[in-house]
Design a protein around this motif. Structure first.
Motif, short mmCIF file in Angstrom:
data_model
loop_
_atom_site.label_atom_id
_atom_site.label_comp_id
_atom_site.label_asym_id
_atom_site.label_seq_id
_atom_site.Cartn_x
_atom_site.Cartn_y
_atom_site.Cartn_z
N PRO A 182 57.37 40.74 31.81
CA PRO A 182 56.18 40.56 32.64
C PRO A 182 54.94 41.31 32.15
O PRO A 182 53.98 41.44 32.90
CB PRO A 182 56.64 41.12 33.98
CG PRO A 182 57.56 42.24 33.59
CD PRO A 182 58.28 41.78 32.36
N GLN A 183 54.97 41.85 30.91
CA GLN A 183 53.80 42.56 30.42
C GLN A 183 52.57 41.63 30.41
O GLN A 183 52.70 40.42 30.26
CB GLN A 183 54.06 43.10 29.02
CG GLN A 183 55.12 44.19 28.97
CD GLN A 183 55.39 44.68 27.56
OE1 GLN A 183 54.57 44.53 26.66
NE2 GLN A 183 56.56 45.28 27.36
N ALA A 184 51.40 42.24 30.53
CA ALA A 184 50.18 41.46 30.65
C ALA A 184 49.49 41.23 29.31
O ALA A 184 48.58 40.39 29.23
CB ALA A 184 49.20 42.14 31.62
N ALA A 185 49.87 41.97 28.25
CA ALA A 185 49.15 41.83 26.99
C ALA A 185 49.99 42.36 25.84
O ALA A 185 50.95 43.12 26.03
CB ALA A 185 47.81 42.57 27.05
N VAL A 186 49.60 41.94 24.62
CA VAL A 186 50.24 42.42 23.39
C VAL A 186 49.18 42.50 22.31
O VAL A 186 48.27 41.66 22.26
CB VAL A 186 51.40 41.49 22.97
CG1 VAL A 186 50.92 40.06 22.77
CG2 VAL A 186 52.07 41.98 21.68
N LEU A 210 44.80 46.77 31.83
CA LEU A 210 45.66 46.07 30.88
C LEU A 210 47.07 46.66 30.85
O LEU A 210 48.00 46.02 30.32
CB LEU A 210 45.08 46.11 29.46
CG LEU A 210 44.01 45.06 29.14
CD1 LEU A 210 42.65 45.54 29.60
CD2 LEU A 210 44.00 44.75 27.67
N ASN A 211 47.24 47.85 31.38
CA ASN A 211 48.54 48.51 31.39
C ASN A 211 49.32 48.03 32.60
O ASN A 211 49.53 48.76 33.57
CB ASN A 211 48.34 50.03 31.42
CG ASN A 211 49.61 50.79 31.14
OD1 ASN A 211 50.32 50.48 30.19
ND2 ASN A 211 49.90 51.79 31.96
N ILE A 269 50.04 41.88 40.64
CA ILE A 269 49.76 42.60 39.40
C ILE A 269 50.10 44.06 39.65
O ILE A 269 49.58 44.68 40.58
CB ILE A 269 48.28 42.47 38.99
CG1 ILE A 269 47.90 41.00 38.79
CG2 ILE A 269 48.00 43.27 37.73
CD1 ILE A 269 46.42 40.79 38.59
N MET A 270 50.99 44.61 38.83
CA MET A 270 51.39 46.01 38.96
C MET A 270 50.78 46.81 37.84
O MET A 270 51.08 46.57 36.66
CB MET A 270 52.91 46.13 38.94
CG MET A 270 53.56 45.65 40.22
SD MET A 270 55.11 44.78 39.95
CE MET A 270 54.53 43.21 39.32
N ARG A 271 49.89 47.74 38.16
CA ARG A 271 49.23 48.58 37.17
C ARG A 271 49.91 49.94 37.17
O ARG A 271 50.08 50.57 38.20
CB ARG A 271 47.75 48.71 37.48
CG ARG A 271 47.03 47.35 37.43
CD ARG A 271 45.54 47.49 37.59
NE ARG A 271 44.90 46.18 37.49
CZ ARG A 271 44.18 45.60 38.45
NH1 ARG A 271 44.00 46.23 39.60
NH2 ARG A 271 43.65 44.41 38.26
N ARG A 282 46.13 35.45 34.03
CA ARG A 282 46.28 35.68 35.47
C ARG A 282 45.85 37.09 35.85
O ARG A 282 45.45 37.32 37.00
CB ARG A 282 47.75 35.46 35.87
CG ARG A 282 48.23 34.03 35.75
CD ARG A 282 49.72 33.93 36.04
NE ARG A 282 50.52 34.68 35.06
CZ ARG A 282 51.83 34.83 35.13
NH1 ARG A 282 52.50 34.29 36.14
NH2 ARG A 282 52.48 35.50 34.19
N ALA A 283 45.94 38.02 34.92
CA ALA A 283 45.61 39.41 35.23
C ALA A 283 44.41 39.93 34.45
O ALA A 283 43.78 40.90 34.87
CB ALA A 283 46.82 40.30 34.93
N ILE A 284 44.10 39.30 33.31
CA ILE A 284 43.08 39.84 32.41
C ILE A 284 42.08 38.74 32.09
O ILE A 284 42.45 37.64 31.68
CB ILE A 284 43.72 40.35 31.11
CG1 ILE A 284 44.75 41.45 31.43
CG2 ILE A 284 42.67 40.87 30.14
CD1 ILE A 284 45.60 41.85 30.25
N ASP A 285 40.80 39.06 32.25
CA ASP A 285 39.73 38.14 31.89
C ASP A 285 39.18 38.49 30.51
O ASP A 285 39.44 39.57 29.98
CB ASP A 285 38.61 38.18 32.94
CG ASP A 285 39.07 37.65 34.29
OD1 ASP A 285 39.90 36.73 34.30
OD2 ASP A 285 38.60 38.18 35.32
#
Length: 429
Positions: A364-368, A275-276, A284-286, A401-404
């Motif tokens: 472009p963050q994946a979550a909040v 998620l980071n 997807i950049m972790r 797109r990055a997190i299920d």
């Protein structure tokens, strides 16, 4: 040569994701002398105001109008030797070639960091509502805004140098078009003021550069991010006790519940590193470092400064950093570094007694993570005993797109563990 005695003042690039800036105030009047290294002009960027210093001495000429927005590299003034003639300055301005974003930016070489070239795409690609817009003397940002508002640039009067149309000109034209489309009420329906004139039905307020940036980010998020949310109730009695214990033994600024949620989220991200992340196109950049943004409300709008490496610093240090950043945000003294490289965001409306809400993901963050207010509620334990407890609803919004869903659920389970048994937040084993 005249050009050796004329120095261009161009809009600088102060952040990796900065693409434009607005002239906020000049420290020197046009035609007045300026010395090298002196404060020259305040530039308002997405969420901060920085002062540009003069790189050379001379007389200031061709200063751009206050309030006008320019792309990176644009000419906003010249500083010339007193002996330089107006015709020489005109020739210099006419022959000036702005440096483009692609020329300013170098390929990213960060450790697994994002490819920010997507953010730096030249805004010239945005066109107006028709092909004719491409032939009008308008800034790239005016063209993009015209496309968003459906404004024909051929009908807009430019107020910039040489009749160039600015983004503000487009917004004024759109507002005028909307006003003209309104039905004018009968004379008897309009409330007259004391002088007998009809009072206006509304007022039009131009967006600040900060508000325009927020608007663009929100539209981008809504249009490009396939979002879903999951919600959980967390018991926070132990977290409240930890906060009180930390406050009893610390100097100001003392830790808040929001500081503890930032720390808990950072530890959960360290445990669930998927998620980071940032999402850019098909990549997807972790990230290894957990840099948590936190929302701060200001008069100009919401900003989200960054607490860096939040998983590895003590919560007392987080408290000092959030206090510093929040004060700087409200004083509009944040630097570009204060706002860059966030990998996750925590938004807390609990202090406004909001039970639960969905926060918007900041690309472009994946979550909040959205944190609600503390509430007291009855709870039955495993022994069928009923007692009141303190609980908080948290909502995790994710880029699908990055997190299920299963990954989002695991993150909330991990967050629950850190919040409900919070000794690790204070570094206590």
């Amino acid at each position: 040569m005249a050009q050796e005695r004329i120095h261009a003042v161009t809009l600088p690039k102060w952040g990796l994701e900065m693409t434009e800036g607005t002239v906020a105030a000049w420290h020197v009047e046009e035609g007045e002398p300026v010395t090298g290294g002196a404060d020259l002009v305040d530039i308002e960027t997405d969420k901060i105001v920085n002062t540009l210093e003069a790189e050379a001495g001379g007389l200031l000429w061709r200063a751009a109008p206050v309030g006008e927005t320019f792309p990176i590299g644009a000419l906003i003034a010249v500083i010339a030797d007193p002996a330089v003639s107006p015709s020489e300055i005109d020739a210099f301005v006419a022959s000036f070639r702005p440096v483009t974003l692609s020329e300013i930016e170098s390929p990213p070489e960060t450790q697994g960091g994002p490819d920010r070239s997507a953010d730096a795409a030249a805004p010239d690609a945005a066109a107006g509502p028709d092909r004719g817009n491409r032939e009008v003397n308008a800034s790239p940002f005016a063209r993009r805004r015209a496309a968003e508002l459906g404004v024909d640039l051929a009908t807009v009067a430019g107020t910039g140098r040489g009749g160039r149309i600015s983004e503000r000109d487009v917004e004024a034209a759109a507002a005028a078009r909307t006003a003209s489309a309104l039905t004018v009420p009968d004379e008897g329906q309009v409330e007259p003021d004391d002088a007998g004139a009809a009072a206006p039905a509304y007022e039009t307020v131009a967006m600040t550069a900060t508000r325009r940036s927020i608007a663009r980010t929100l539209v981008q998020s809504h249009q490009t991010v396939p979002r879903f949310s999951v919600v959980a109730d967390l018991q926070v009695d132990e977290l409240i006790r930890l906060r009180d214990d930390l406050r009893a033994g610390s100097q100001a600024p003392q830790p808040t519940l929001n500081d503890l949620f930032i720390k808990a989220a950072a530890l959960a991200l360290a445990d669930e590193p998927d998620l980071n992340a940032h999402v850019r196109d098909s990549e997807i950049m972790r990230f290894h470092a957990v840099n948590v943004c936190f929302a701060v409300a200001t008069k100009e709008g919401l900003v989200a400064p960054v607490v860096r490496d939040a998983a590895n610093i003590p919560v007392i240090e987080i408290a000092h950093e959030t206090a510093r950043l929040a004060a700087a945000a409200r004083a509009r003294t944040l630097t570009g570094a204060d706002l860059e490289d966030g990998t996750f965001t925590v938004s807390n409306l609990g202090m406004f007694d909001i039970r639960q809400f969905d926060a918007i993901i900041t690309p472009p963050q994946a979550a909040v993570l959205a944190v609600g207010a503390i509430r007291r509620e009855p709870h039955e334990d495993e022994a069928s005993n009923v007692a009141f407890r303190s609980a908080v609803a948290v909502t995790l919004s994710c880029d699908h797109r990055a997190i299920d869903g299963a990954l989002a659920a695991r993150f909330l389970q991990t967050l629950r563990r850190h919040v409900e048994a919070p000794a690790a937040l204070a570094g206590v084993s």
